[in-house]
Design an enzyme around this catalytic site. Structure first.
Site, short mmCIF file in Angstrom:
data_model
loop_
_atom_site.label_atom_id
_atom_site.label_comp_id
_atom_site.label_asym_id
_atom_site.label_seq_id
_atom_site.Cartn_x
_atom_site.Cartn_y
_atom_site.Cartn_z
N CYS A 148 38.08 36.18 46.83
CA CYS A 148 38.32 37.55 47.30
C CYS A 148 38.01 38.56 46.20
CB CYS A 148 39.77 37.69 47.78
SG CYS A 148 41.03 37.40 46.51
N GLY B 85 47.92 27.92 48.11
CA GLY B 85 46.59 27.52 47.66
C GLY B 85 46.07 28.44 46.57
N THR B 86 46.24 29.74 46.77
CA THR B 86 45.81 30.72 45.76
C THR B 86 46.58 30.51 44.46
OG1 THR B 86 45.26 32.35 47.45
CG2 THR B 86 45.65 33.17 45.22
#
Length: 300
Positions: A126, A161-162
């Protein structure tokens, strides 16, 4: 109008937000959503939208008599690394929203057209989607010996997850700053902002430039890239005009340009403050649409 058929692999928040964007596309028709949890909200929403769903994983999809033209995968890196060769063997193009990086990394304003023929493309991170275009905008005007980005995202928008892959995020984004953004050396930092109510994504992009750089040309290039991104992420915007500074001890004796941007999400499924996730699904949709246009033009 003929559309390319699409399967979404993964049924979490990103996949569900992606589904809403694909439903609006003039070039893509989502037909399948695949997950592993039969009780997931994503699969339930997909069914109500008329998609065929399964909780039996990628194997189920590949065993169907009709295969999709494209697959968007938002699972995990190791799952996609296992699935990618199976997609390619089946003749299915893949848009990878995981950190797997099986195929070339793509940022729509910078290098998408170079990779429209690739069997698998990767959406980086991102932070990369939000900041690499700005570095690219500067480097196409002048040499950029060093670029550094700081991505600040709402803590509540960063899932497990991030959080488990912060190091991978910084390494992948740093590499993209160099290979796609055009900086000779890149560095990326991510900040999980705990503010409540949550703040939308904000990014700072710092580029070292020659002392005699054409500042007007750099500013114009940045504005053109921002306009390109706004075509698929309307909530992407400059917070102010690019700021130029003369060489100083603080900047290592180099002139600099600093750009501040924010990303507000469209609020399709994810909340507007989750612009960090929204820019991934919006950029992936843009990439898929460009691939679909090429596929359909060849078939025509």
């Amino acid at each position: 109008m003929t559309k390319a058929s699409v399967a979404i692999v993964g049924s979490g928040n990103i996949s569900t937000d992606l589904l809403y964007k694909l439903q609006r596309s003039e070039w893509l028709e989502p037909r399948w959503m695949i997950g592993i949890d039969p009780e997931s909200e994503g699969l339930a929403r997909a069914r109500t939208m008329g998609l065929e769903t399964s909780a039996e994983g990628v194997g189920w999809l590949l065993n169907q008599p009709e295969k999709p033209d494209l697959v968007f995968e938002a699972t995990s890196a190791h799952v996609h690394r296992d699935s990618a060769p199976r997609y390619e063997a089946a003749g299915i193009r893949a848009v990878d929203l995981t950190p797997a990086a099986v195929g070339p990394a793509v940022v729509p304003p910078a290098n998408l057209r170079e990779h429209l023929g690739a069997p698998n493309v990767n959406m980086i991170t991102c932070g990369g989607q939000a900041t690499i275009p700005i570095v690219y905008a500067v480097s196409r005007v002048v040499d950029v010996p060093y670029a550094e980005i700081v991505a600040s995202v709402a803590s509540v928008s960063a899932g497990p997850g991030t959080r488990a892959n912060i190091d991978e995020f910084t390494k992948t984004t740093s590499r993209g700053i160099e290979t796609i953004g055009g900086a000779q050396r890149g560095k990326a930092i991510i900040i999980l902002n705990p503010a409540d109510p949550p703040m939308i994504m904000r990014d700072t992009i710092f580029c070292a430039i020659p002392e005699d750089a054409d500042r007007a040309a750099i500013t114009d290039s940045i504005h053109r890239v921002v306009a390109d991104i706004q075509q698929y992420v309307p909530g992407y915007r400059l917070l102010n005009e690019p700021q130029f500074d003369d060489p100083s001890v603080v900047s290592g004796g180099q002139a600099t340009v600093t750009t501040f941007v924010e990303v507000e999400g469209a609020g399709d499924f994810l909340p507007p403050y989750a612009g960090n996730l929204d820019i991934m699904t919006a950029a992936a949709t843009k990439v898929g649409e460009e691939i679909a246009q090429k596929l359909l033009s060849v078939e025509a």
